[in-house]
Design a protein around this motif. Structure first.
Motif, mmCIF file in Angstrom:
data_model
loop_
_atom_site.group_PDB
_atom_site.id
_atom_site.type_symbol
_atom_site.label_atom_id
_atom_site.label_comp_id
_atom_site.label_asym_id
_atom_site.label_seq_id
_atom_site.Cartn_x
_atom_site.Cartn_y
_atom_site.Cartn_z
ATOM 1 N N ALA A 1 73.707 62.418 34.170
ATOM 2 C CA ALA A 1 73.144 63.752 34.399
ATOM 3 C C ALA A 1 74.260 64.695 34.870
ATOM 4 O O ALA A 1 75.238 64.257 35.508
ATOM 5 N N PRO A 2 74.183 66.007 34.573
ATOM 6 C CA PRO A 2 73.070 66.674 33.892
ATOM 7 C C PRO A 2 73.258 66.773 32.376
ATOM 8 O O PRO A 2 72.412 67.319 31.688
ATOM 9 N N TYR A 3 74.381 66.259 31.836
ATOM 10 C CA TYR A 3 74.663 66.481 30.420
ATOM 11 C C TYR A 3 73.962 65.505 29.487
ATOM 12 O O TYR A 3 73.653 65.827 28.337
ATOM 13 N N GLY A 4 73.738 64.308 29.966
ATOM 14 C CA GLY A 4 73.249 63.269 29.069
ATOM 15 C C GLY A 4 74.420 62.489 28.501
ATOM 16 O O GLY A 4 75.553 62.983 28.410
ATOM 17 N N TYR A 5 74.145 61.244 28.109
ATOM 18 C CA TYR A 5 75.218 60.340 27.694
ATOM 19 C C TYR A 5 75.986 60.845 26.473
ATOM 20 O O TYR A 5 77.219 60.868 26.466
ATOM 21 N N ASP A 6 75.288 61.260 25.435
ATOM 22 C CA ASP A 6 75.943 61.630 24.183
ATOM 23 C C ASP A 6 76.893 62.817 24.373
ATOM 24 O O ASP A 6 78.036 62.799 23.891
ATOM 25 N N ARG A 7 76.404 63.859 25.066
ATOM 26 C CA ARG A 7 77.252 65.041 25.265
ATOM 27 C C ARG A 7 78.435 64.715 26.172
ATOM 28 O O ARG A 7 79.561 65.145 25.919
ATOM 29 N N LEU A 8 78.193 63.950 27.235
ATOM 30 C CA LEU A 8 79.278 63.603 28.141
ATOM 31 C C LEU A 8 80.333 62.757 27.442
ATOM 32 O O LEU A 8 81.539 62.955 27.636
ATOM 33 N N LYS A 9 79.878 61.824 26.602
ATOM 34 C CA LYS A 9 80.829 60.995 25.860
ATOM 35 C C LYS A 9 81.686 61.848 24.933
ATOM 36 O O LYS A 9 82.901 61.644 24.821
ATOM 37 N N SER A 10 81.049 62.821 24.269
ATOM 38 C CA SER A 10 81.792 63.708 23.375
ATOM 39 C C SER A 10 82.834 64.514 24.138
ATOM 40 O O SER A 10 83.979 64.675 23.687
#
Length: 424
Positions: A244-253
């Motif tokens: 949080a707060p981005y979520g896994y997919d966005r943070l990984k990117s």
């Protein structure tokens, strides 16, 4: 050819009506700055009587333009008739403006990230990447103005007279020479850069490079690992709240885009893209032909040598025009300080046996530059008449590089320091 460190600074003097008219081709240093730039510019201004018929900026890397900024006060006393730049510098070309702005912004962002990494831990590999990024911007100068921008300001209007608007050229354009040079019989042909975006993005062709086997540094950066295995984990080891707060997919990117190896690849690509913007010019005078290639890399050479993307229909061998030019060449300014990726094998093999060359370089600025196999191939073609800038002292306390070997007999060092001469 002036010795200033890792950079290009050339003065071409043409006999005109009992005197001489002068062409300045680049004036910059970046890595391994020897501190001789101001003395060299002062000497140049004296030798040309504060008058330059033509100033050529091959491309906007600091190691080709920084002297215009650092010696702005000296250039403010020099009268200049014309200025040539590659089409990428044309302020009326929105495509070019956007391209350059994006490149400079990327370099600035990369530079800040590399500086942060170096602040945390010294790393020679990151230091070289930072040098690449800062070569695009010039680093931050006085009053927060990027040093390269100061140099560009001089080129666009910082000389003694109000010289005409710079001329912006691409391959195939017919350039406008100053009247005195044209009257003397000098001609010029613009061989690069191409207008084709796809060619500008063509950085490297390993089959055309003079490599050294296992010592070759790959264009694909080695993966850097900033954290030990104890700090590594898998997605399954953490719950959703950890991302949080981005979520896994966005943070990984976001994290993937900031990985050291990704940043390294971006820095190298930006550096080479700017090199490929180089003006490539063939001068002819009194039956002599001189080729100045800036730092042109594969796509720029590809356009000149084959008339288009190598390997595509109609572009599988040297054009008749390229063979004619290289077969009659008398002088070659070695591209990109003797780097492996800036003088293709096909170009060397087509050069006239017995021509001469000059290579402005400084060892230990970048890995394996100058490239020994390339210089050996050029020497063989040139009957050993290849001069290196480090074969002359930059100052009494900065002697010639003993590892560069003796200066070939075709060249001279009138002042025993600062510059090497070649007379046709």
């Amino acid at each position: 050819m002036y010795r200033i460190g890792f950079g290009d600074f050339f003065l071409l003097s043409v006999p005109t009506g009992g005197g001489a008219s002068h062409i300045l081709i680049d004036c910059g240093v970046h890595a391994k700055d020897l501190g001789s730039m101001r003395a060299a510019v002062t000497q140049m201004a004296k030798d040309c009587g504060n008058r330059l018929a033509l100033v050529i900026m091959t491309h906007r890397h600091a190691d080709h333009i920084s002297g215009f900024g650092s010696c702005a006060d000296i250039f403010a006393e020099i009268e200049v008739e014309r200025v040539w730049m590659p089409w990428f510098e044309n302020p009326d070309d929105q495509k070019a403006v956007a391209f350059q702005a994006s490149l400079v912004a990327m370099a600035g962002q990369l530079g800040r990230q590399f500086q942060a990494r170096l602040a945390a831990k010294p790393d020679p590999a990151v230091e070289q990447l930072l040098s690449m990024a800062e070569n695009i911007t010039g680093g931050l100068g006085v009053a927060g103005i990027a040093a390269n921008q100061k140099a560009l300001n001089v080129l666009h209007g910082g000389f003694r007279n109000s010289q005409p608007k710079p001329d912006y050229y691409k391959a195939g354009d017919v350039p406008t020479l100053p009247a005195a040079l044209a009257a003397a019989g000098l001609t010029a042909e613009i061989l690069g850069p191409p207008i084709d975006d796809a060619l500008i993005r063509q950085m490297t062709n390993k089959n055309q490079q003079y490599l050294a086997g296992a010592t070759e540094i790959s264009d694909q950066p080695a993966r850097l690992k900033p954290f030990g295995n104890a700090f590594r984990g898998r997605r399954e080891d953490y719950g959703d709240k950890a991302f949080a707060p981005y979520g896994y997919d966005r943070l990984k990117s976001m994290l993937d885009g900031a990985q050291p190896d990704v940043l390294a690849a971006q820095a190298k690509a930006a550096d080479k893209t700017l090199n490929n913007q180089s003006l490539v010019i063939l001068f002819s005078f009194a039956g002599k032909n001189l080729l100045f290639a800036g730092d042109a890399q594969w796509g720029n050479w590809e356009n000149f040598l084959y008339g288009g993307a190598y390997g595509t229909p109609g572009h599988t061998q040297l054009t008749a025009r390229a063979r004619d030019i290289l077969g009659k060449i008398d002088f070659y300014k070695v591209g990109h300080h003797g780097s492996a990726n800036a003088t293709p094998k096909d170009a060397v093999k087509a050069m006239r046996i017995g021509c001469v060359g000059m290579c402005s370089t400084q060892e230990h600025a970048y890995n394996e530059v100058p490239r020994a196999p390339l210089l050996d191939a050029l020497r063989q073609r040139m009957n050993d008449q290849l001069a290196r800038s480090d074969q002359v002292a930059a100052a009494p306390d900065k002697p010639a590089n003993p590892d560069a070997g003796p200066l070939p007999p075709a060249f001279s060092t009138p002042g025993q320091q600062l510059f090497i001469d070649y007379d046709f």
